[in-house]
Design an enzyme around this catalytic site. Structure first.
Site, PDB file in Angstrom:
ATOM      1  N   ARG A  51     -51.166  15.651  20.864  1.00 15.38           N
ATOM      2  CA  ARG A  51     -49.785  16.094  20.639  1.00 15.38           C
ATOM      3  C   ARG A  51     -48.745  15.185  21.287  1.00 15.38           C
ATOM      4  NH1 ARG A  51     -52.917  19.812  19.862  1.00 15.38           N
ATOM      5  NH2 ARG A  51     -53.919  18.890  21.655  1.00 15.38           N
ATOM      6  N   THR A  52     -48.910  14.916  22.561  1.00 15.60           N
ATOM      7  CA  THR A  52     -47.826  14.244  23.274  1.00 15.60           C
ATOM      8  C   THR A  52     -47.607  12.847  22.706  1.00 15.60           C
ATOM      9  OG1 THR A  52     -48.499  15.501  25.213  1.00 15.60           O
ATOM     10  CG2 THR A  52     -46.928  13.727  25.577  1.00 15.60           C
ATOM     11  N   LYS A  80     -59.178  -4.369  32.973  1.00 17.54           N
ATOM     12  CA  LYS A  80     -59.456  -5.616  33.710  1.00 17.54           C
ATOM     13  C   LYS A  80     -58.895  -5.544  35.121  1.00 17.54           C
ATOM     14  CE  LYS A  80     -58.482  -8.007  29.409  1.00 17.54           C
ATOM     15  NZ  LYS A  80     -57.373  -8.734  28.799  1.00 17.54           N
ATOM     16  N   ARG A 101     -48.634   8.292  30.162  1.00 17.10           N
ATOM     17  CA  ARG A 101     -49.525   9.348  30.682  1.00 17.10           C
ATOM     18  C   ARG A 101     -50.607   8.678  31.510  1.00 17.10           C
ATOM     19  NH1 ARG A 101     -52.303  14.216  27.359  1.00 17.10           N
ATOM     20  NH2 ARG A 101     -50.178  14.992  27.621  1.00 17.10           N
ATOM     21  N   HIS A 129     -45.723  17.760  33.671  1.00 13.71           N
ATOM     22  CA  HIS A 129     -45.734  17.381  32.251  1.00 13.71           C
ATOM     23  C   HIS A 129     -44.371  17.805  31.696  1.00 13.71           C
ATOM     24  CE1 HIS A 129     -46.885  16.512  28.262  1.00 13.71           C
ATOM     25  NE2 HIS A 129     -48.044  17.159  28.174  1.00 13.71           N
TER      26      HIS A 129
END
Ligand code: CP
Length: 337
Positions: A51-52, A80, A101, A129
Site C-alpha cells: 500500500r504505502t 553493498k 521506509r 508511520h
C-alpha cells in the site's frame, strides 16, 4: 524545506487543511492532474510494502509527475554496505521528494538531516508511520464527519504496531477522544506512550485484554496484525498471532455506525466474512491513502501554491492564473511544483 517524520510535524490547522485538500482531490482529480509535471518522487523502501509504496507512486502519477526508486534493500546499494546518509545525498540529485521506509527506528530522520529534498517517513521500524496516520484521519473524518468526541478501540499488537503509535499521537489533539487499548499482556502499548503521551496529556484511556469487553462502546475499532517481523523468536509470534479474530458474531454487539479500520495487510485478525459488513471500511481506507499522499506531496513540494479556505481549495499556478474550486481544467500553466 519541510520533511514529515511524525504526524505532529503538522500543526492541527495544517493537518485540517491537508485533509480538506485531500477531500478536494477526491472530488476534483482532474484539477490536480498536471500539478507536478516534470517532478520526480523517489520511493526508497528497505522493507516490504504494498500500500504505502504503490499509493505514493499512484499519488505522484496522478499529479502528473514521475516515480523512481527501489522496493527492497537487496535491490539497492544498501546490500553493498551503503549508508542511508550517503544514499539520500545521491537520491537528492535524482528526485524532488523522497518517501523512505526502513526497519530501523530513526532512519528517516537521519535521511532528512542529510537531504536537500523533502523526506517523508513511510515507516521506521516499530516507531512511526505518519502517512498511515494521515490516511486513518482522512478516513475517520470523511466517514464520521469529525475527529473529536470519539471512543476509539485499538486492538492487537500495540507494542510493535507503529501505525497505532502514530495514530495516538495525532488523535490526542482532538477534544473528547477516549482510547480503549485492547491487547494481550505481552503486546501492550509501550510505556513511553502510556506515560508521556496519554497520562501526561490527561487523555482518558483503558487497557483491556478481551475485545468483547470493549466493542459495545466503540465508535471506531482499529484492528492491527501481530507484527511478525519485529518478534525475536517465531514461537512467541505463533502463540500471539491469532489472539484476536474479529468475526460476524463478535460484531453483533457493536454499534451500527461503528467503523472498522485496519492499516492492512490483514493476516487472520479480521475474518473475511466481515468484509461485506457496511462497517468494514479498510479497503476504502486504502483508497483514501492515495488522496492524502497526493495532498502531502503537494503540501511539501509547493507550500505556497495551495490556499484552503471555507470557500474551497485554490491552486495557484506559477503564472498567477488561479484555478477556482469549481474549475477542473489545469492544463494551462504547466507544472506548479
Ligand atoms: N499499511 C501499510 O503500511 O501497508 P504496506 O506495508 O503494504 O505498505
Amino acid at each position: 524545506m519541510r520533511h514529515l517524520m511524525s504526524p505532529l510535524d503538522l500543526s492541527a490547522e495544517e493537518l485540517d487543511d491537508l485533509l480538506t485538500l485531500a477531500n478536494d482531490i477526491e472530488r476534483n482529480p482532474s484539477k490536480y492532474a498536471h500539478a507536478c509535471e516534470g517532478k520526480k518522487l523517489a520511493t526508497c523502501f528497505y522493507e516490504p510494502s504494498t500500500r504505502t509504496r504503490l499509493s505514493f507512486e499512484a499519488a505522484m502519477l496522478n499529479l502528473g509527475g514521475s516515480v523512481l526508486g527501489f522496493a527492497s534493500a537487496d535491490s539497492s546499494s544498501a546490500a553493498k554496505g551503503e549508508s542511508v546518509s550517503d544514499t539520500i545525498r545521491v537520491i537528492s540529485c535524482y528526485a524532488d521528494i523522497c518517501a523512505i521506509r526502513h526497519p530501523k527506528e530513526g532512519a528517516a530522520l537521519v535521511a532528512s538531516s542529510k537531504s536537500s529534498i523533502p523526506v517523508i517517513n513511510a515507516g521506521d521500524g516499530g516507531h512511526q508511520h505518519p502517512t498511515q496516520t494521515l490516511t486513518d484521519l482522512l478516513t475517520i473524518r470523511s466517514l464520521k464527519g469529525r475527529l473529536g468526541n470519539l471512543t476509539i478501540g485499538l486492538c492487537g499488537d500495540l507494542k510493535f504496531g507503529r501505525t497505532v503509535h502514530s495514530l495516538i499521537h495525532a488523535l490526542i489533539r482532538y477534544p473528547g477522544v477516549k482510547f480503549i487499548l485492547i491487547s494481550p499482556e505481552e503486546l501492550r502499548i509501550p510505556g513511553y506512550i502510556r506515560e508521556d503521551v496519554l497520562k501526561k496529556n490527561n487523555i482518558p484511556f483503558e487497557e483491556l485484554e478481551r475485545l468483547e469487553d470493549a466493542i459495545l462502546q466503540l465508535d471506531i475499532l482499529y484492528m492491527t496484525r501481530v507484527q511478525r517481523e519485529r518478534f525475536f523468536n517465531e514461537e512467541d509470534y505463533v502463540r500471539m498471532k491469532d489472539f484476536y479474530i474479529l468475526t460476524k458474531d463478535k460484531l453483533a454487539a457493536a454499534k451500527e455506525d461503528m467503523l472498522i479500520l485496519h492499516p492492512l495487510p490483514r493476516v487472520n485478525e479480521i475474518s473475511v466474512e466481515v468484509d461485506d459488513d457496511p462497517r468494514a471500511v479498510y479497503f476504502k481506507q486504502a483508497k483514501y491513502g492515495v488522496y492524502v499522499r497526493m495532498a502531502l506531496i503537494l503540501t511539501l513540494l509547493m507550500p505556497n501554491s495551495i490556499q484552503v479556505s471555507p470557500e474551497g481549495v485554490t491552486l495557484l499556478m506559477p503564472n498567477s492564473i488561479q484555478v477556482s474550486p469549481t474549475s477542473a481544467n489545469t492544463t494551462e500553466g504547466g507544472s506548479i511544483c
